[in-house]
Write a protein that holds these residues in place. Structure first.
Motif, PDB file in Angstrom:
ATOM      1  N   ASP A   1       1.065  -1.251   0.188  1.00 30.99           N
ATOM      2  CA  ASP A   1      -0.034  -0.066   0.128  1.00 30.99           C
ATOM      3  C   ASP A   1       1.007   1.216  -0.035  1.00 30.99           C
ATOM      4  OD1 ASP A   1      -2.308  -1.651   0.072  1.00 30.99           O
ATOM      5  OD2 ASP A   1      -2.548  -1.499   2.276  1.00 30.99           O
ATOM      6  N   PHE A   2       2.004   1.230   0.936  1.00 30.62           N
ATOM      7  CA  PHE A   2       2.840   2.428   0.867  1.00 30.62           C
ATOM      8  C   PHE A   2       3.524   2.645  -0.252  1.00 30.62           C
ATOM      9  CE2 PHE A   2       7.484   3.639   1.413  1.00 30.62           C
ATOM     10  CZ  PHE A   2       7.218   4.637   1.911  1.00 30.62           C
ATOM     11  N   LEU A   3       3.912   1.526  -1.202  1.00 29.06           N
ATOM     12  CA  LEU A   3       4.671   1.819  -2.448  1.00 29.06           C
ATOM     13  C   LEU A   3       3.615   2.064  -3.285  1.00 29.06           C
ATOM     14  CD1 LEU A   3       6.636  -1.286  -2.464  1.00 29.06           C
ATOM     15  CD2 LEU A   3       7.718   1.099  -2.232  1.00 29.06           C
ATOM     16  N   ARG A   4       2.414   1.700  -3.437  1.00 28.93           N
ATOM     17  CA  ARG A   4       1.437   2.227  -4.345  1.00 28.93           C
ATOM     18  C   ARG A   4       1.170   3.642  -4.166  1.00 28.93           C
ATOM     19  NH1 ARG A   4      -1.313  -2.740  -3.930  1.00 28.93           N
ATOM     20  NH2 ARG A   4      -2.369  -2.031  -1.988  1.00 28.93           N
TER      21      ARG A   4
ATOM     22  N   LYS B   1      27.489   7.187   4.067  1.00 25.44           N
ATOM     23  CA  LYS B   1      28.197   7.375   2.908  1.00 25.44           C
ATOM     24  C   LYS B   1      27.216   7.442   1.533  1.00 25.44           C
ATOM     25  CE  LYS B   1      32.847   6.090   4.419  1.00 25.44           C
ATOM     26  NZ  LYS B   1      33.971   5.209   4.576  1.00 25.44           N
ATOM     27  N   ALA B   2      26.243   6.770   1.576  1.00 26.35           N
ATOM     28  CA  ALA B   2      25.289   6.542   0.514  1.00 26.35           C
ATOM     29  C   ALA B   2      24.236   7.668   0.442  1.00 26.35           C
ATOM     30  CB  ALA B   2      24.699   5.142   0.562  1.00 26.35           C
ATOM     31  N   ASN B   3      24.407   8.599   1.594  1.00 24.39           N
ATOM     32  CA  ASN B   3      23.406   9.564   1.693  1.00 24.39           C
ATOM     33  C   ASN B   3      21.777   9.115   1.799  1.00 24.39           C
ATOM     34  OD1 ASN B   3      22.631  12.372   2.109  1.00 24.39           O
ATOM     35  ND2 ASN B   3      22.681  13.004  -0.069  1.00 24.39           N
ATOM     36  N   THR B   4      21.836   8.018   2.628  1.00 25.02           N
ATOM     37  CA  THR B   4      20.545   7.571   2.631  1.00 25.02           C
ATOM     38  C   THR B   4      19.917   7.532   3.867  1.00 25.02           C
ATOM     39  OG1 THR B   4      21.122   5.586   1.106  1.00 25.02           O
ATOM     40  CG2 THR B   4      19.281   5.157   2.583  1.00 25.02           C
ATOM     41  N   ILE B   5      18.432   7.933   3.814  1.00 23.52           N
ATOM     42  CA  ILE B   5      17.668   7.998   5.088  1.00 23.52           C
ATOM     43  C   ILE B   5      17.205   6.834   5.458  1.00 23.52           C
ATOM     44  CG2 ILE B   5      15.850   9.228   6.397  1.00 23.52           C
ATOM     45  CD1 ILE B   5      15.694  11.156   4.254  1.00 23.52           C
ATOM     46  N   VAL B   6      17.361   6.218   6.646  1.00 20.50           N
ATOM     47  CA  VAL B   6      16.971   4.879   7.084  1.00 20.50           C
ATOM     48  C   VAL B   6      15.832   5.229   8.071  1.00 20.50           C
ATOM     49  CG1 VAL B   6      17.300   2.578   8.138  1.00 20.50           C
ATOM     50  CG2 VAL B   6      19.096   3.890   6.647  1.00 20.50           C
ATOM     51  N   TYR B   7      14.671   4.736   7.906  1.00 16.76           N
ATOM     52  CA  TYR B   7      13.624   4.412   8.851  1.00 16.76           C
ATOM     53  C   TYR B   7      13.490   3.080   9.167  1.00 16.76           C
ATOM     54  CZ  TYR B   7      11.720   9.001   7.036  1.00 16.76           C
ATOM     55  OH  TYR B   7      11.617  10.320   6.767  1.00 16.76           O
TER      56      TYR B   7
ATOM     57  N   GLY C   1      16.422   9.679   9.729  1.00 12.80           N
ATOM     58  CA  GLY C   1      15.460   9.041   9.730  1.00 12.80           C
ATOM     59  C   GLY C   1      14.959   8.882  11.311  1.00 12.80           C
ATOM     60  N   ARG C   2      13.949   8.022  11.641  1.00 10.39           N
ATOM     61  CA  ARG C   2      13.522   7.744  13.017  1.00 10.39           C
ATOM     62  C   ARG C   2      12.957   6.202  12.976  1.00 10.39           C
ATOM     63  NH1 ARG C   2       7.948   9.424  13.950  1.00 10.39           N
ATOM     64  NH2 ARG C   2       7.138  10.325  11.877  1.00 10.39           N
ATOM     65  N   VAL C   3      12.606   5.998  14.108  1.00 11.64           N
ATOM     66  CA  VAL C   3      12.002   4.667  14.565  1.00 11.64           C
ATOM     67  C   VAL C   3      10.621   5.141  14.753  1.00 11.64           C
ATOM     68  CG1 VAL C   3      11.998   2.938  16.437  1.00 11.64           C
ATOM     69  CG2 VAL C   3      14.095   3.631  15.649  1.00 11.64           C
TER      70      VAL C   3
ATOM     71  N   PHE D   1       3.771   3.873   8.058  1.00  5.97           N
ATOM     72  CA  PHE D   1       4.057   4.417   6.631  1.00  5.97           C
ATOM     73  C   PHE D   1       3.517   5.663   6.327  1.00  5.97           C
ATOM     74  CE2 PHE D   1       4.840  -0.417   5.713  1.00  5.97           C
ATOM     75  CZ  PHE D   1       6.324  -0.238   5.181  1.00  5.97           C
ATOM     76  N   GLN D   2       2.381   5.963   6.732  1.00  2.00           N
ATOM     77  CA  GLN D   2       1.816   7.063   6.460  1.00  2.00           C
ATOM     78  C   GLN D   2       2.684   8.286   7.022  1.00  2.00           C
ATOM     79  OE1 GLN D   2      -0.983   7.949   4.653  1.00  2.00           O
ATOM     80  NE2 GLN D   2       0.135   9.827   4.413  1.00  2.00           N
ATOM     81  N   GLN D   3       3.197   8.026   8.277  1.00  4.45           N
ATOM     82  CA  GLN D   3       4.178   8.948   8.632  1.00  4.45           C
ATOM     83  C   GLN D   3       5.526   9.145   7.930  1.00  4.45           C
ATOM     84  OE1 GLN D   3       5.082   8.680  12.971  1.00  4.45           O
ATOM     85  NE2 GLN D   3       3.274   7.541  13.141  1.00  4.45           N
ATOM     86  N   ILE D   4       5.925   8.245   7.252  1.00  6.14           N
ATOM     87  CA  ILE D   4       7.079   8.271   6.409  1.00  6.14           C
ATOM     88  C   ILE D   4       6.728   9.140   5.154  1.00  6.14           C
ATOM     89  CG2 ILE D   4       8.811   7.032   5.048  1.00  6.14           C
ATOM     90  CD1 ILE D   4       8.562   4.805   7.241  1.00  6.14           C
TER      91      ILE D   4
END
Length: 344
Positions: free
Chosen positions: A128-131, A236-242, A275-277, A290-293
């Protein structure tokens, strides 16, 4: 060591070789894919004489979101904010809101035994999130991790293909198999290895906004990569992690298994990368998580500056962004001054 790890975990998968690319110093935390470079066009004084365009390699790009008591702020301007590198003020060169900038998303699914009853919920919520999030210029890939790390779906814009990839994820308790980590016990949850492979092998060569979303109880067992190395790879990949923490309430954590439910490790992984937990509970709050992200991705800004310290020495440089009293900034905590090539 890293090369052996990648070969062992992604054996048989089609992973592109690491080639030199023209990054505009995309060091650690927030971000996505498409454009050939994540760096905004150079200013006039960056153009060399003679007509050959060379991209500045020391332009630091940082994605961030800002909120106050009323919610996320969408009307900030360059003059509203300041950026500091190692506590020294820097001059902001570019400042834009980036809700429409192409995005690359990696979904990492925990398929270890502790996820037995919640995996179907994870699949549905992720689909659902990806859609909802994937737009024509965006891409996503899927990885699942347990005693192995497997690529379920490579880069694609097709939500149908991504759904098929999600459906392939199955619980693997490791019964009767050996661990790719070389440990004597087949049990394991290679969370840190999955983060390293997703960011170092898949995302480091991508430009734009890049995000990894991990669905897990947050407990790592057996990874060759340590937490610090996973964090560094993401930076180093400039990636946000949730991390969406989710727990199967019917799973028994016996036999010495430590049920930390994320704890400090997941806080560090997400905080250091911008990112955040988010608590997904026992699966009932996954859609909300997922909606928060999704909301945060739609309200991001891109801030760029050329550091006053020009040395490309591989050191970690702390970044701090402020946008007025009472405004909470969510961004990566710094970057590595790593040398990249220029492009003509």
């Amino acid at each position: 060591m890293r090369a052996l790890l990648c070969a062992a975990l992604f054996a048989g998968l089609s992973i592109l070789p690491v080639l030199p690319v023209a990054h505009a110093q995309e060091a650690p935390s927030p971000g996505g894919p498409p454009p050939a470079s994540a760096a905004p066009p150079p200013a006039d004084d960056d153009l060399p004489q003679g007509g050959t365009l060379k991209v500045r390699v020391n332009l630091v790009n940082t994605y961030f979101s800002a909120r106050d008591k009323g919610g996320y702020l969408t009307g900030l301007h360059k003059d509203d904010c300041q950026v500091f590198e190692n506590k020294e003020p820097q001059t902001i060169k570019n400042f834009t809101q980036e809700k429409n900038l192409p995005l690359t998303i990696g979904i990492l699914l925990d398929t270890s035994g502790s996820m037995q009853n919640v995996l179907p919920l994870e699949k549905d919520a992720a689909a659902d999130f990806l859609r909802d999030v994937i737009k024509p210029k965006d891409e996503a890939f899927l990885i699942n991790f347990d005693i192995n790390v497997d690529l379920l779906a490579d880069y694609t814009n097709s939500t149908r293909e991504l759904r098929r990839g999600l459906d392939k994820a199955e619980i693997n308790t490791g019964a009767g198999t050996g661990s790719v980590t070389g440990n004597s016990t087949p049990r394991g949850t290679l969370l840190y290895d999955a983060v390293y492979l997703a960011t170092h092998d898949k995302l480091r060569q991508e430009a734009g906004r890049k995000v990894v979303v991990i669905l897990s109880d947050g407990d790592d067992q057996g990874s060759q990569v340590k937490l610090k190395e996973a964090v560094e790879a993401a930076q180093k990949a400039n990636t946000i992690v949730y991390v969406i923490l989710i727990r199967d309430s019917g799973f028994s954590f016996g036999g010495g298994y430590s049920m930390s439910f994320g704890g400090g490790a997941m806080d560090q992984l997400t905080r250091e990368t911008g990112g955040r937990v988010i608590n997904g509970g026992n699966g009932k709050h996954l859609d909300e998580a997922f909606q928060q992200i999704s909301d945060e991705l739609r309200t991001q800004y891109l801030l760029s500056y050329t550091p006053k310290n020009p040395n490309i020495d591989g050191t970690f440089r702390a970044i701090n962004i402020t946008c007025g009293n009472g405004v909470k900034i969510q961004s990566r905590k710094g970057y590595y001054a790593v040398a990249d090539s220029t492009t003509e």
